[in-house]
Motif scaffolding. Sequence first.
Motif, PDB file in Angstrom:
ATOM      1  N   PHE A 122      -1.471 -19.404 -13.731  1.00  0.00           N
ATOM      2  CA  PHE A 122       0.162 -18.926 -13.174  1.00  0.00           C
ATOM      3  C   PHE A 122      -0.006 -17.203 -14.649  1.00  0.00           C
ATOM      4  O   PHE A 122      -1.134 -17.731 -15.409  1.00  0.00           O
ATOM      5  CB  PHE A 122       0.781 -19.709 -14.755  1.00  0.00           C
ATOM      6  CG  PHE A 122       0.563 -21.040 -13.160  1.00  0.00           C
ATOM      7  CD1 PHE A 122       1.410 -20.414 -12.411  1.00  0.00           C
ATOM      8  CD2 PHE A 122       0.734 -22.078 -14.179  1.00  0.00           C
ATOM      9  CE1 PHE A 122       1.926 -22.064 -11.391  1.00  0.00           C
ATOM     10  CE2 PHE A 122       1.443 -23.212 -13.347  1.00  0.00           C
ATOM     11  CZ  PHE A 122       1.669 -23.406 -11.845  1.00  0.00           C
ATOM     12  N   GLN A 123      -0.790 -16.185 -14.168  1.00  0.00           N
ATOM     13  CA  GLN A 123       0.016 -14.818 -14.898  1.00  0.00           C
ATOM     14  C   GLN A 123       1.555 -15.479 -15.911  1.00  0.00           C
ATOM     15  O   GLN A 123       2.462 -14.653 -14.779  1.00  0.00           O
ATOM     16  CB  GLN A 123      -0.383 -13.885 -14.418  1.00  0.00           C
ATOM     17  CG  GLN A 123      -0.458 -12.454 -15.377  1.00  0.00           C
ATOM     18  CD  GLN A 123      -0.951 -11.329 -14.761  1.00  0.00           C
ATOM     19  OE1 GLN A 123      -0.481 -11.033 -13.425  1.00  0.00           O
ATOM     20  NE2 GLN A 123      -1.795 -11.117 -15.463  1.00  0.00           N
ATOM     21  N   LYS A 124       1.407 -15.780 -16.793  1.00  0.00           N
ATOM     22  CA  LYS A 124       3.398 -15.657 -17.431  1.00  0.00           C
ATOM     23  C   LYS A 124       3.699 -13.857 -17.698  1.00  0.00           C
ATOM     24  O   LYS A 124       2.884 -13.428 -18.634  1.00  0.00           O
ATOM     25  CB  LYS A 124       3.507 -16.240 -17.932  1.00  0.00           C
ATOM     26  CG  LYS A 124       2.865 -17.834 -17.631  1.00  0.00           C
ATOM     27  CD  LYS A 124       3.325 -18.605 -18.264  1.00  0.00           C
ATOM     28  CE  LYS A 124       2.973 -19.929 -17.934  1.00  0.00           C
ATOM     29  NZ  LYS A 124       3.611 -21.393 -19.682  1.00  0.00           N
ATOM     30  N   PHE A 125       5.160 -13.811 -17.592  1.00  0.00           N
ATOM     31  CA  PHE A 125       5.266 -12.279 -18.110  1.00  0.00           C
ATOM     32  C   PHE A 125       6.867 -12.667 -18.033  1.00  0.00           C
ATOM     33  O   PHE A 125       7.235 -13.958 -17.167  1.00  0.00           O
ATOM     34  CB  PHE A 125       5.150 -11.196 -16.806  1.00  0.00           C
ATOM     35  CG  PHE A 125       5.534 -11.239 -15.479  1.00  0.00           C
ATOM     36  CD1 PHE A 125       6.687 -10.386 -14.829  1.00  0.00           C
ATOM     37  CD2 PHE A 125       4.774 -11.720 -14.585  1.00  0.00           C
ATOM     38  CE1 PHE A 125       6.961 -10.690 -13.241  1.00  0.00           C
ATOM     39  CE2 PHE A 125       5.254 -12.137 -13.509  1.00  0.00           C
ATOM     40  CZ  PHE A 125       6.704 -11.462 -12.798  1.00  0.00           C
ATOM     41  N   GLN A 126       8.257 -11.914 -18.069  1.00  0.00           N
ATOM     42  CA  GLN A 126       8.863 -11.371 -18.510  1.00  0.00           C
ATOM     43  C   GLN A 126       9.799 -10.642 -17.604  1.00  0.00           C
ATOM     44  O   GLN A 126       9.656  -9.532 -17.735  1.00  0.00           O
ATOM     45  CB  GLN A 126       9.664 -12.355 -19.398  1.00  0.00           C
ATOM     46  CG  GLN A 126       9.056 -13.202 -20.875  1.00  0.00           C
ATOM     47  CD  GLN A 126       9.472 -12.284 -21.951  1.00  0.00           C
ATOM     48  OE1 GLN A 126       9.460 -12.128 -22.614  1.00  0.00           O
ATOM     49  NE2 GLN A 126       9.623 -13.812 -22.892  1.00  0.00           N
TER      50      GLN A 126
END
Length: 434
Positions: A76-80
Amino acid sequence: MNTKASLLLILFFGIALFPGTANAQQQDYARAILNELCSPQMHGRGYVNKGDSIASEFIAEAYKNLGLKSYEGSYFQKFQVPVNSIVGKLRLVVNGQELRPGVDYIVHPSSPSLKGTFETQYFIKRGLKSPGSLLGEIMHSHGKVMVLERNRFKSKKEINDALNKVQHYLRVQKEYEMEAFVVVKRMGEKLLWTGSQIVSPRPMIEIDAHAIEGRIKEISIEVENKFFPSYNTQNVIGFLEGKDASKTVVVTGHYDHLGRMGDKSYFPGASDNASGIAMLLSLAKHFSLAENKPPFNMAFMCFSAEEIGILGSKFYTENPLFPMDDIKLLLNLDIMGTGDDGIQVVNGTIYKEEFDRLVSLNEEKSYLAQVKIRGERCNSDHCYFHEKGVPSFFSYTLGGKSEYHHVDDTAESLTLSKFEDVFKLFRDYLGSME
């Protein structure tokens, strides 16, 4: 993830673990992925009920099952992202008749909450001729719902110009407030939904002309929105080691879709883009076998937030997990469910040598009716890679029957008529890179 969803994963991966790459098994694998990604428990892979997170966990499990590695200890590469969602109860009653969400009408994804019963004021086209006449129409619509009939306008641009002007006056003339817009579609026009990063001043509803008779005199509306200024989502990224680790071939596709519109309807997104993820995972499955080790490292990137502005791939290009210069070629897959008339290749005119190799392979093996060339277009997840100098193709299938941004874009409706042949072409193309 609940027990039922876990059981479905076990059943699905039982199919995935079948050995070999026979055509029937490849089609079964793709169909199983498609069915699961389009199921109600995925909630349309949007931002109501964490549909995007459920889908991303499913893809990560597929990566793990196929033996893909992660770059930084996680797939997972998390962002908003900012996102507006239509949640909770959704109800529309026109002249005493309740309409069906997604079938008879859609609520624009930027809509705010609204509840009540209102009289209507029809928008007269001559109001566009001057700011004064337009403002006069808005003044008379105070406390009412303004109705615009598409058949009074020559083009979509003309009606969009009208809507933009009305929105502008609502922002600057606060005392002249209508309650909502209703747009009555022309006969034969489909109700196509999308996503939104903003909340508009007023709700807007599009109604299928077939769903109503005569003029709208009274309308009851119940819409509930929830705006997330910083919604947590994630890209899902894994890779396979190739014979030459100095370069990486990247296969991408977006897994997100439009999600739920209220509590009674969702958009399955089979064509757009569960089919692309099915193709991506089918390629990953093939190249994960020892006898099919790819010539170069091969990364598989499933992006979120494409439907609200190509945001997941944009985030990746701003935060790459390995040097962008190491990418030999990127192949983006978006809408892979048919192919009766072949495939389209965006950026084919830019990377002509690589495009010609793809055409030659197709002609040699007679997989598809055509591999059609197209120039630059920033319309999917290849866009920001291409802007940063990465050789990038975006391919989608042509012909056959498929829905787009509609509640009827279901797994059952998608034939996968040429899926195997499209898969074989990409398999041969990626497997013979030098």
